[in-house]
Design an enzyme around this catalytic site. Structure first.
Site, PDB file in Angstrom:
ATOM      1  N   LYS A  53       2.683  -1.136  -4.609  1.00 24.45           N
ATOM      2  CA  LYS A  53       3.879  -1.937  -5.058  1.00 24.45           C
ATOM      3  C   LYS A  53       4.228  -0.811  -6.300  1.00 24.45           C
ATOM      4  CE  LYS A  53       3.344  -6.274  -3.338  1.00 24.45           C
ATOM      5  NZ  LYS A  53       2.733  -7.592  -3.462  1.00 24.45           N
ATOM      6  N   GLN A  97       0.835 -11.148  -8.461  1.00 23.05           N
ATOM      7  CA  GLN A  97       0.092 -11.125  -7.282  1.00 23.05           C
ATOM      8  C   GLN A  97      -0.435 -12.392  -6.933  1.00 23.05           C
ATOM      9  OE1 GLN A  97       0.770  -8.848  -5.057  1.00 23.05           O
ATOM     10  NE2 GLN A  97      -0.826  -9.353  -3.447  1.00 23.05           N
ATOM     11  N   ASP A 120       9.949 -11.789  -6.245  1.00 21.09           N
ATOM     12  CA  ASP A 120       9.382 -12.408  -5.040  1.00 21.09           C
ATOM     13  C   ASP A 120      10.109 -13.707  -4.500  1.00 21.09           C
ATOM     14  OD1 ASP A 120       6.824 -11.240  -4.200  1.00 21.09           O
ATOM     15  OD2 ASP A 120       5.979 -12.102  -5.840  1.00 21.09           O
TER      16      ASP A 120
END
Ligand code: GUN
Length: 286
Positions: A53, A97, A120
């Site tokens: 990422k 994460q 997200d």
């Protein structure tokens, strides 16, 4: 019949090029989009995802920060770090994460991220926006899956879409996005009784169960579009999806391979959401 293979790597490159233009336009205005990725603990798979990422952001010339915290980091310390990033003008997107180590309340952690920086799309405010059809940040994996359908010319409106898997990260937001595009949507789980009855009726079948090769060719409607979100490592070290690719490709109209299907799109849509977060913040500041 052999399915058209949906090439996620090529489509990801196309979509990244589109977002690079938007990122460059922001940079020309003196705004450098920035993403902070927090990882807590040592999970090897998560570490690879996070490194990828951060790398994808760097490749597009964006600012990125990789914050690796030890597994025993207290929830208070993690929340304080998120708060610091919420107030950091260089950072437009924040991602923690998942999964986080068990001593953390993951809902509390996700709710601490400022909704305007929640790239997200997991904050309840952004989930609510998706439910009401006013999407701001769509969760990256289903957003990427939607792009694959769009770029492959699969029509969604009026079609029966079946989503197998009901996670907050993939299944539920995927179903909502398909619904928003006027599909008739059925949500199944790996426990659905007579699952094949549903999957065989799907014009679009999205599978996100984490169960290797659970969907076989005989469970698929001829000509259907198959989106396989699974990534499973087999005993021989090879990766496979939740769909049995070899039998499914003989029946389907379109199918995503694993690897090289949905995977490259997840990171691309994270980059897209980060650029969008920077655009929204720049427009608010005007
Ligand atoms: N873990 C697995 N998928 C995801 C994702 O899309 N975002 C985050 N933050 N964690 C994940």
């Amino acid at each position: 019949m052999t399915a058209q293979i949906i090439d996620g790597k090529t489509i990801a490159q196309q979509v990244r090029a589109e977002w690079k233009i938007r990122a460059d336009a922001l940079k020309a205005r003196g705004i450098m989009p920035g993403l902070a990725v927090i990882i807590v603990g040592e999970d090897p798979a998560s570490r690879v995802y996070v490194a990828n990422k951060v790398k994808a952001c760097a490749e597009l010339g964006l600012h990125s920060e990789h914050i690796a915290l030890p597994a025993n980091t207290s929830e208070a310390t993690l929340l304080a770090k998120i708060n610091e990033l919420n107030n950091d003008a260089k950072i437009h997107g924040i991602l923690v994460q998942l999964p986080v180590p068990k001593h953390n309340d993951s809902s509390k952690v996700l709710e601490a991220i400022s909704p305007g920086k929640d790239v997200d799309g997991f904050h309840p405010m952004n989930v609510g926006a998706l439910v009401t059809g006013n999407m701001r940040f769509a969760p990256c994996t289903p957003y990427g899956a939607m792009k694959l359908l769009e770029k492959s010319g699969v029509s969604i409106e009026g079609k029966h879409a079946v989503v197998v898997g009901r996670s907050n990260i993939v299944g539920k937001p995927m179903a909502l996005m398909l619904l928003q595009h006027n599909a008739t949507v059925t949500i199944c789980t790996s426990k659905t009784v007579d699952l094949a009855k549903f999957t065989r009726d799907a014009d679009i079948l999205v599978v996100a169960t984490g169960k290797p090769k659970m969907i076989t060719g005989d469970m698929i409607k001829p000509g259907a579009a198959i989106i396989d979100v699974g990534i499973n490592r087999m005993a021989d070290g090879k990766l496979c999806g939740d769909v049995d690719f070899d039998s499914a490709k003989e029946v389907a109209g379109w199918i995503t391979p694993v690897p090289g299907g949905v995977g490259p799109m997840t990171i691309t849509m994270l980059v897209a959401n980060t650029v969008r977060a920077a655009e929204l913040s720049a427009n608010q500041a005007k």
